[in-house]
Scaffold this motif. Structure first.
Motif, short mmCIF file in Angstrom:
data_model
loop_
_atom_site.label_atom_id
_atom_site.label_comp_id
_atom_site.label_asym_id
_atom_site.label_seq_id
_atom_site.Cartn_x
_atom_site.Cartn_y
_atom_site.Cartn_z
N THR A 284 -34.72 56.00 38.62
CA THR A 284 -35.80 56.98 38.59
C THR A 284 -36.94 56.52 39.50
N ALA A 285 -37.47 57.45 40.29
CA ALA A 285 -38.55 57.11 41.21
C ALA A 285 -39.78 56.65 40.45
N GLY A 286 -40.43 55.63 40.99
CA GLY A 286 -41.70 55.17 40.47
C GLY A 286 -42.84 55.78 41.27
N ASP A 287 -43.85 54.98 41.57
CA ASP A 287 -45.04 55.48 42.26
C ASP A 287 -44.76 55.64 43.75
N ALA A 288 -44.94 56.85 44.27
CA ALA A 288 -44.61 57.12 45.67
C ALA A 288 -45.62 56.52 46.63
N ALA A 289 -46.90 56.48 46.26
CA ALA A 289 -47.89 55.84 47.13
C ALA A 289 -47.60 54.34 47.24
N GLY A 290 -47.24 53.73 46.13
CA GLY A 290 -46.84 52.33 46.16
C GLY A 290 -45.60 52.12 46.99
N ALA A 291 -44.66 53.08 46.94
CA ALA A 291 -43.45 52.99 47.76
C ALA A 291 -43.80 53.05 49.24
N ALA A 292 -44.76 53.91 49.60
CA ALA A 292 -45.21 53.98 50.99
C ALA A 292 -45.83 52.66 51.42
N ALA A 293 -46.61 52.05 50.54
CA ALA A 293 -47.19 50.74 50.84
C ALA A 293 -46.09 49.69 51.01
N TRP A 294 -45.06 49.77 50.17
CA TRP A 294 -43.94 48.83 50.27
C TRP A 294 -43.22 48.98 51.60
N LEU A 295 -43.00 50.21 52.03
CA LEU A 295 -42.35 50.44 53.32
C LEU A 295 -43.22 49.91 54.46
N ALA A 296 -44.53 50.03 54.30
CA ALA A 296 -45.44 49.48 55.31
C ALA A 296 -45.38 47.96 55.34
N ALA A 297 -45.12 47.35 54.17
CA ALA A 297 -45.09 45.88 54.07
C ALA A 297 -43.76 45.29 54.53
N ARG A 298 -42.67 46.07 54.47
CA ARG A 298 -41.34 45.52 54.77
C ARG A 298 -41.26 44.79 56.10
N PRO A 299 -41.80 45.33 57.19
CA PRO A 299 -41.68 44.61 58.46
C PRO A 299 -42.46 43.30 58.49
N LEU A 300 -43.36 43.11 57.55
CA LEU A 300 -44.22 41.92 57.51
C LEU A 300 -43.67 40.84 56.60
N LEU A 301 -42.54 41.13 55.93
CA LEU A 301 -42.00 40.21 54.91
C LEU A 301 -40.55 39.86 55.22
N PRO A 302 -40.09 38.69 54.80
CA PRO A 302 -38.65 38.43 54.84
C PRO A 302 -37.92 39.45 53.96
N GLU A 303 -36.71 39.82 54.34
CA GLU A 303 -36.00 40.88 53.63
C GLU A 303 -35.83 40.58 52.14
N ALA A 304 -35.50 39.34 51.82
CA ALA A 304 -35.31 38.99 50.41
C ALA A 304 -36.61 39.13 49.62
N ASP A 305 -37.72 38.74 50.22
CA ASP A 305 -39.02 38.87 49.56
C ASP A 305 -39.37 40.34 49.35
N ALA A 306 -39.10 41.16 50.35
CA ALA A 306 -39.41 42.59 50.24
C ALA A 306 -38.65 43.22 49.07
N LYS A 307 -37.36 42.91 48.95
CA LYS A 307 -36.59 43.46 47.84
C LYS A 307 -37.12 42.97 46.50
N ALA A 308 -37.46 41.70 46.43
CA ALA A 308 -37.95 41.14 45.17
C ALA A 308 -39.28 41.75 44.74
N LEU A 309 -40.06 42.21 45.70
CA LEU A 309 -41.39 42.75 45.40
C LEU A 309 -41.40 44.26 45.19
N HIS A 310 -40.24 44.90 45.36
CA HIS A 310 -40.18 46.36 45.28
C HIS A 310 -40.75 46.88 43.96
N ALA A 311 -40.37 46.28 42.85
CA ALA A 311 -40.82 46.76 41.54
C ALA A 311 -42.34 46.65 41.40
N ALA A 312 -42.93 45.60 41.96
CA ALA A 312 -44.38 45.44 41.87
C ALA A 312 -45.10 46.53 42.64
N PHE A 313 -44.59 46.88 43.81
CA PHE A 313 -45.23 47.92 44.61
C PHE A 313 -45.09 49.30 43.99
#
Length: 318
Positions: A284-313
């Protein structure tokens, strides 16, 4: 980079949300404003809503710390790009946001996997195959007049059609069952003509004057279905069937993300869809604004870190 911030925007036909996060996923700012869909509400109103939410979400944070931002906006208007760049510059942010539609944002709100499918039912309805967090194939999403089967609008229209049809056949304006009572109350309140046909005519006029009143009936149909109303139960089952059929046109593999108010709120349509997708990996989708922030952060993070932080965003903001 530890001091850097990312900004995510979720701008739709009813509201705009902006989330500001640190790169470790901590949410440091969040704000809501009015409608941000430029197609539905005009460029000026949409930009003003996003600007208001951005200013509130940033608060006292220095815009110069923003290392990336992404705006997911329903209703693509090319003129939004330079206008948002100006808003970002006014807040000291070096670059304007990346700009994309709301469909991949909704998917990312429910999954950290780059490939999968989205099934969305809110006011409208659409299914999408997602590849690399970009839309690969769409099904439905054709609007309230000719498509959006299984959406809140579709559900509301089916309900009103059933009730108006019963009134046209002579059913009384009161006492026609749970769904009929809720629909008549929604449109007429206590000012109900005694003659069934007169009540039907008034409901039709009101619906034609403001067709969006039909979408608001979706929750009432769910309420009537929970009370055992046979017509409401049939409508919710039909809606679920349409939605799953639409998904079947695009889904190949990977997770299925459910989004939109009809499918993220507990109710008969969501339960019927989940039951029909029991063999799929459904989230189930969570917060979409947070998801947009997560997508913005992905290029700045190692892939494994980005996946691990998805729930927080993507945690739903209170």
């Amino acid at each position: 980079m530890t001091e850097s911030l990312v900004v995510g925007v979720d701008a739709g036909a009813t509201s705009t949300r902006v989330a500001v996060h640190a790169l470790d996923g901590t949410r440091v700012g969040y704000a809501r404003a009015g409608a941000g869909n430029p197609t539905a509400h005009g460029l000026g109103k949409a930009v003003a809503a996003i600007a208001a939410a951005l200013g509130e979400a940033l608060g006292t944070h220095d815009g110069g710390r923003v290392a990336g931002s992404l705006a997911g906006i329903a209703g693509h208007v090319h003129e939004m790009v330079p206008e948002l760049a100006k808003v970002w510059a006014d807040h000291g942010i070096a670059e304007g946001p990346r700009y994309m539609g709301d469909v991949p944002i909704a998917y990312a709100a429910g999954s950290a996997e780059p490939d999968g499918s989205l099934l969305l039912s809110g006011t409208g309805a659409v299914a999408a195959r997602i590849a690399g967090f970009k839309v690969d194939t769409l099904a439905d999403g054709l609007g309230w007049l000719l498509g959006d089967e299984g959406s809140g609008f579709w559900i509301g229209r089916r309900a009103v059609k059933a009730v108006v049809g019963a009134l046209d056949r002579g059913a009384p304006p009161s006492g026609g069952g749970e769904l009929a009572e809720l629909v008549v109350e929604h449109f007429l309140g206590d000012d109900r003509p005694a003659a069934p046909r007169a009540a039907a005519d008034r409901i039709v006029r009101l619906a034609q004057a403001d067709h969006m009143r039909l979408a608001a009936l979706s929750s009432l149909v769910s309420r009537a279905a929970a009370a055992g109303d046979e017509t409401a139960l049939k409508i919710t089952q039909e809606a679920a069937g349409h939605l799953v059929t639409t998904l079947g046109r695009v889904h190949v593999s990977g997770p299925v993300v459910l989004a939109g108010s009809v499918l993220t709120s507990d109710g008969p349509v969501r339960r019927a869809v989940v039951e029909r997708l029991a063999d799929k990996n459904v989230s189930t989708a969570g917060d979409a604004a947070g998801a947009a922030a997560w997508l913005a952060a992905r290029p700045l993070l190692p892939e494994a870190d980005a996946k691990a932080l998805h729930a927080a965003f993507t945690a739903v903001s209170p």
